[in-house]
Scaffold this motif. Structure first.
Motif, PDB file in Angstrom:
ATOM      1  N   LYS A 131      -5.553   4.555  -5.624  1.00 36.65           N
ATOM      2  CA  LYS A 131      -4.354   4.061  -6.302  1.00 36.65           C
ATOM      3  C   LYS A 131      -3.966   2.702  -5.748  1.00 36.65           C
ATOM      4  CE  LYS A 131      -2.544   8.706  -7.240  1.00 36.65           C
ATOM      5  NZ  LYS A 131      -2.098   8.839  -8.613  1.00 36.65           N
ATOM      6  N   LYS A 132      -3.043   2.047  -6.443  1.00 42.27           N
ATOM      7  CA  LYS A 132      -2.518   0.774  -5.975  1.00 42.27           C
ATOM      8  C   LYS A 132      -1.446   1.023  -4.920  1.00 42.27           C
ATOM      9  CE  LYS A 132      -3.142  -1.976 -10.198  1.00 42.27           C
ATOM     10  NZ  LYS A 132      -2.416  -2.684 -11.303  1.00 42.27           N
ATOM     11  N   THR A 133      -1.286   0.064  -4.037  1.00 42.69           N
ATOM     12  CA  THR A 133      -0.221   0.133  -3.049  1.00 42.69           C
ATOM     13  C   THR A 133       0.467  -1.224  -2.983  1.00 42.69           C
ATOM     14  OG1 THR A 133       0.295   0.666  -0.739  1.00 42.69           O
ATOM     15  CG2 THR A 133      -1.753  -0.517  -1.124  1.00 42.69           C
ATOM     16  N   GLU A 148       0.073  -6.249  -5.571  1.00 44.51           N
ATOM     17  CA  GLU A 148      -0.441  -4.887  -5.551  1.00 44.51           C
ATOM     18  C   GLU A 148      -1.918  -4.943  -5.216  1.00 44.51           C
ATOM     19  OE1 GLU A 148       0.573  -3.116  -9.356  1.00 44.51           O
ATOM     20  OE2 GLU A 148       2.127  -1.952  -8.344  1.00 44.51           O
ATOM     21  N   ASP A 151      -5.391   0.838  -2.453  1.00 43.67           N
ATOM     22  CA  ASP A 151      -5.156   1.538  -1.190  1.00 43.67           C
ATOM     23  C   ASP A 151      -6.439   2.251  -0.766  1.00 43.67           C
ATOM     24  OD1 ASP A 151      -4.274   2.925   0.973  1.00 43.67           O
ATOM     25  OD2 ASP A 151      -2.811   4.162  -0.093  1.00 43.67           O
ATOM     26  N   HIS A 156      -6.827  10.142  -2.908  1.00 41.86           N
ATOM     27  CA  HIS A 156      -5.885  11.116  -3.445  1.00 41.86           C
ATOM     28  C   HIS A 156      -6.620  12.356  -3.955  1.00 41.86           C
ATOM     29  CE1 HIS A 156      -2.206   8.671  -3.180  1.00 41.86           C
ATOM     30  NE2 HIS A 156      -3.086   7.690  -3.159  1.00 41.86           N
TER      31      HIS A 156
END
Length: 377
Positions: A131-133, A148, A151, A156
């Motif tokens: 995912k993006k962080t 952004e 990650d 996940h």
């Protein structure tokens, strides 16, 4: 690592919102591109680490299997699959993920990395959600600016299939299959929860393999403490506490959790190594949860295997003797050799320090006898 194929698709789903059409990439990524290599290496490097520990298992064999396992079987049988055949398999997986995610208001999406690659002479098929962080960067004018980025500290959800272990499973007997696994998976929650839809969508089922998991946990734990010089003095206390923990779990019928084993490791790291405790724990967890050792994040205890590591202890007026049952044998090569006919016990391959201490004691005893004889004369 040798990359055969790699591609990324996007599953678009926010918590408590309706799922959106999948964002498919239509061509494989350039496997020579440095950014592509860095992305895949980042995913692989954190797979099976302390905060990304994996469960091990197989595909579901009945209801709930879905289409993906059979599609993968077809792909596995191809001799040099084409890019189109690889993409077709990834789309099959994405279709299943879409179906499962769309049925839960709490499920979320992300970027799904797919790859067919070879590592340490073993071929794998990997599927991992990242995912993006949020982050910060500095502009040319040295002004902070939000950005952004991907990650790569946490997976996940993910699954990885080992081609050679799957072939071994296919050729094994029904009895042998009980202790064999060919896939692993990471889920942010149980397979029954919304966050575990990735696992159920792909038809993954956790395997028990309690005997192998129990044996590998105890054997590799002892080895880890023995091989780290600073931990050797704590080895016996650690193993004793670990066996006690496993015994409690076996008696209560509860599963062993690697996270709880980690607490036992931490308690037995000497104060002198306090500044290395985090690194040692990371190394320990990575070793146990690795593809080679394959101790899963959670598993039931094998009473039969645990019994091999319990100790036989006895004492006389001037001696005390304690050893693990697994060291005992009626073969002269055993660490503790028992001669059933004579009723004698022989220790083999004693540590060098013990050998030196025995020799010194015998030499001292011999010198004392000589001095006593001189006095008598």
């Amino acid at each position: 690592m040798e990359i055969n194929k790699v591609i990324v698709h996007e599953l678009i789903k926010e918590k408590q919102q309706d799922i959106q059409p999948t964002n498919y990439r239509n061509a494989v990524l350039d496997r020579e591109n440095e950014a592509v290599v860095k992305l895949l290496e980042g995913v692989i490097d954190i797979y099976g680490t302390r905060h990304n520990s994996a469960h091990y298992g197989t595909f579901v064999a009945g209801d709930g299997r879905g289409a993906f396992p059979d599609d993968f079987e077809g792909y596995r049988g191809l001799d040099g699959p084409t890019d189109d055949q690889f993409i077709a398999l990834t789309r099959s997986a994405m279709g299943r993920l879409y179906d499962k995610a769309s049925s839960s208001q709490f499920a979320t999406g992300g970027y799904i990395v797919f790859s067919d690659f070879v590592s340490q002479q073993e071929r794998f098929f990997l599927m991992a959600m990242i995912k993006k962080t949020p982050g910060l960067t500095l502009t040319e004018d040295l002004e902070p600016e939000e950005l952004e980025q991907l990650d790569l500290s946490k997976l996940h959800q993910a699954a990885k299939i080992n081609f050679s272990k799957m072939s071994e499973f296919d050729n094994a007997s029904a009895e042998e299959r009980r202790e064999l696994n060919y896939l692993s998976f990471i889920s942010s929650g149980s397979a029954k929860s919304a966050s575990g839809y990735f696992v159920t969508a792909l038809g993954c089922a956790p395997g028990t393999a309690p005997a192998r998991a129990t044996d590998n946990l105890l054997r590799e734990s002892k080895k880890f403490f023995r091989e780290n010089e600073g931990l050797r003095g704590s080895r016996e206390d650690f193993v004793s506490e670990l066996v006690g923990y496993l015994t409690e779990k076996e008696e209560s019928g509860e599963s062993v959790k690697l996270s709880e084993v980690g607490h036992i490791v931490t308690r037995n790291i000497p104060n002198a190594l306090a500044d290395q405790a985090e690194a040692l724990l990371e190394s320990y967890m990575e070793r146990l949860n690795s593809e080679a050792v394959a101790v899963p994040a959670e598993f039931p205890v094998s009473k039969r295997m645990l019994n091999r590591y319990t100790r036989i202890t006895s004492a006389g007026d001037s001696w005390k003797f304690s050893f693990e049952k697994s060291a005992l044998g009626e073969d002269e090569a055993a660490d503790v050799y028992y001669n059933r006919v004579d009723g004698t016990v022989t220790l083999t391959r004693i540590p060098e320090s013990m050998d030196e201490a025995i020799r010194e004691a015998l030499d001292e005893f011999g010198q004392d006898e000589a001095n006593d004889n001189d006095t008598d004369e």
